[in-house]
Motif scaffolding. Structure first.
Motif, short mmCIF file in Angstrom:
data_model
loop_
_atom_site.label_atom_id
_atom_site.label_comp_id
_atom_site.label_asym_id
_atom_site.label_seq_id
_atom_site.Cartn_x
_atom_site.Cartn_y
_atom_site.Cartn_z
N ASP A 143 16.49 -14.33 28.07
CA ASP A 143 15.26 -13.58 27.83
C ASP A 143 15.52 -12.24 27.18
N SER A 144 14.53 -11.76 26.43
CA SER A 144 14.61 -10.45 25.83
C SER A 144 14.23 -9.39 26.85
N ILE A 145 14.92 -8.27 26.80
CA ILE A 145 14.53 -7.12 27.61
C ILE A 145 13.21 -6.59 27.06
N VAL A 146 12.29 -6.25 27.96
CA VAL A 146 10.99 -5.71 27.54
C VAL A 146 10.94 -4.24 27.93
N LEU A 147 10.76 -3.37 26.93
CA LEU A 147 10.68 -1.94 27.14
C LEU A 147 9.27 -1.45 26.83
N GLY A 148 8.65 -0.79 27.79
CA GLY A 148 7.36 -0.15 27.55
C GLY A 148 7.61 1.30 27.19
N PHE A 149 7.14 1.73 26.01
CA PHE A 149 7.39 3.11 25.58
C PHE A 149 6.08 3.81 25.23
N SER A 150 5.84 4.96 25.85
CA SER A 150 4.66 5.77 25.55
C SER A 150 5.08 7.01 24.78
N GLN A 151 4.62 7.11 23.55
CA GLN A 151 4.93 8.25 22.68
C GLN A 151 3.84 9.31 22.77
N VAL A 152 4.22 10.56 22.60
CA VAL A 152 3.27 11.68 22.63
C VAL A 152 2.16 11.48 21.62
N GLY A 153 2.56 11.22 20.37
CA GLY A 153 1.58 11.08 19.29
C GLY A 153 2.30 11.06 17.96
N ALA A 154 1.66 11.63 16.94
CA ALA A 154 2.26 11.71 15.61
C ALA A 154 1.94 13.08 15.03
N GLU A 155 2.19 14.12 15.83
CA GLU A 155 1.74 15.47 15.49
C GLU A 155 2.61 16.19 14.47
N SER A 156 3.79 15.62 14.17
CA SER A 156 4.72 16.34 13.29
C SER A 156 5.66 15.36 12.59
N GLU A 157 6.38 15.89 11.60
CA GLU A 157 7.42 15.09 10.92
C GLU A 157 8.45 14.62 11.94
N TRP A 158 8.78 15.49 12.88
CA TRP A 158 9.79 15.16 13.89
C TRP A 158 9.35 13.94 14.70
N ARG A 159 8.10 13.96 15.16
CA ARG A 159 7.60 12.88 16.01
C ARG A 159 7.56 11.56 15.25
N THR A 160 7.17 11.61 13.99
CA THR A 160 7.13 10.40 13.16
C THR A 160 8.53 9.80 13.03
N ALA A 161 9.54 10.66 12.81
CA ALA A 161 10.92 10.20 12.70
C ALA A 161 11.41 9.64 14.03
N ASN A 162 11.00 10.26 15.14
CA ASN A 162 11.39 9.80 16.47
C ASN A 162 10.84 8.40 16.73
N THR A 163 9.57 8.19 16.41
CA THR A 163 8.94 6.88 16.59
C THR A 163 9.64 5.81 15.75
N GLN A 164 9.92 6.15 14.49
CA GLN A 164 10.58 5.20 13.60
C GLN A 164 11.95 4.81 14.14
N SER A 165 12.69 5.80 14.65
CA SER A 165 14.03 5.54 15.20
C SER A 165 13.96 4.59 16.39
N ILE A 166 12.99 4.78 17.25
CA ILE A 166 12.84 3.94 18.45
C ILE A 166 12.46 2.51 18.06
N LYS A 167 11.52 2.37 17.15
CA LYS A 167 11.08 1.03 16.72
C LYS A 167 12.20 0.27 16.03
N GLU A 168 12.92 0.96 15.15
CA GLU A 168 14.01 0.30 14.41
C GLU A 168 15.15 -0.10 15.34
N ALA A 169 15.49 0.78 16.27
CA ALA A 169 16.59 0.48 17.20
C ALA A 169 16.25 -0.68 18.12
N ALA A 170 15.00 -0.75 18.57
CA ALA A 170 14.58 -1.86 19.44
C ALA A 170 14.74 -3.19 18.70
#
Length: 323
Positions: free
Chosen positions: A27-54
């Motif tokens: 089975d695949s590990i299931v990770l639930g992740f709650s992000q703050v939002g998309a308020e900045s360039e930093w946050r957008t990059a953080n979200t992309q990093s998490i999605k790509e790594a998963a």
């Protein structure tokens, strides 16, 4: 006899499958992740990093964008609990108010990982590990750079250095800690005064709006802008220019994050220094999730490695920036 053994083995597999946090090999590990939002360039990059790594690690990611509202994050975490994910990770909007929902996760035996930002809870067993930057140290680094910057040293030799501060979201860990670290260094520098301090909510639009108010109130009295993130600094640069002043010269600017936009502003001579806060936490988070599910002992605190980038390094470093 074989039939009895088969039934017992089947029962064990079913039992394990029903345990929260348990994952069978196939089975695949299931990770639930709650992000703050998309308020900045930093946050957008953080979200992309998490999605790509998963995706790269074969982890099933259930992702929720809180749009900078704590109530949305709490709903998302409760949804992850109901879905019986293996691990919950989140970057909290603010530090306080998490006990009830984290107790629910603990009761469901779902481990919780904090990313980027910390929480303030009485029972620290409610979360397992915290992966992210040292925000206090980031504030210290910004202040240390400022007090050693030659034009500011010259100004301090003649009189006071007047600083305005654009704070991050009220109650958030980076806003609290970046202010704390900055002020900690300035306590030893009596000529450095913070004359105005207000939240810009980590956004460019709000950073511009608040800087306009600072300029209206203090005008040319302002020597330095300290912004808790680059996006607010970039918004403030526009306000400074519209006021007929030169950002980076008339107003020395130091901010935090080290996103590409900050390097572009430094290359243009409009920003003097940015302190790095690395958003690319995805690979580290996925390794941590796998270790947690495997039952390994994990560090309570994992600090990311970061640098300080003054204006003179911007052109050289810009091609290396991934966010």
């Amino acid at each position: 006899m074989k039939s009895v053994m088969f039934k017992v083995a089947s029962a064990v597999v079913v039992f394990l499958a029903l345990l929260p946090g348990a994952v069978l090999a196939k089975d695949s590990i299931v990770l639930g992740f709650s992000q703050v939002g998309a308020e900045s360039e930093w946050r957008t990059a953080n979200t992309q990093s998490i999605k790509e790594a998963a995706t790269q690690e074969g982890i099933t990611l259930k992702f929720s964008d809180a749009q900078q509202k704590q109530e949305n994050q709490i709903k998302a975490i409760r949804s992850f609990i109901a879905q019986r994910v293996n691990v919950i990770a989140f970057s909290p909007v603010v530090e306080t108010g998490w006990e009830p929902v984290l107790r629910e996760a603990k009761a469901a035996r779902i481990p919780v990982i904090l990313t980027d930002r910390a929480v303030s809870v009485k029972d620290e067993s409610l979360w397992l590990s915290f992966l992210g930057s040292d925000f206090v140290e980031e504030g210290r680094r910004a202040a240390k750079w400022l007090v050693s910057y030659p034009p500011i040293q010259e100004l301090a030799a003649k009189g006071e250095v007047n600083i305005v501060e654009l704070q991050g979201t009220v109650g958030s860990a980076p806003a609290i800690d970046r202010k704390k670290g900055f002020e900690e260094v300035l306590k030893e520098q009596p000529k450095f005064k913070i004359i105005r301090s207000q939240t810009g909510d980590f956004t460019r639009a709000k950073g511009k709006e608040v800087m306009e108010a600072f300029l209206k109130a203090e005008g040319k009295k302002i020597n330095v802008l300290y912004a808790h993130n680059d996006d607010m600094a970039i918004g403030a640069i526009q306000a400074i220019e519209e006021a007929g002043l030169k950002p980076g010269k008339d107003v020395v600017i130091v901010s935090i994050d080290a996103v590409k936009g900050a390097f572009e502003a430094m290359i243009a001579g409009k920003l003097n220094c940015t302190v790095e806060c690395n958003p690319q936490l995805g690979p580290q988070l996925m390794r941590l999730v796998k270790d947690v599910v495997a039952g390994k002992q994990v560090p309570r605190r994992i600090v990311t490695q970061e640098s300080v980038f003054p204006q003179e390094s911007a052109a050289r470093e810009f091609p290396n920036r991934k966010y």
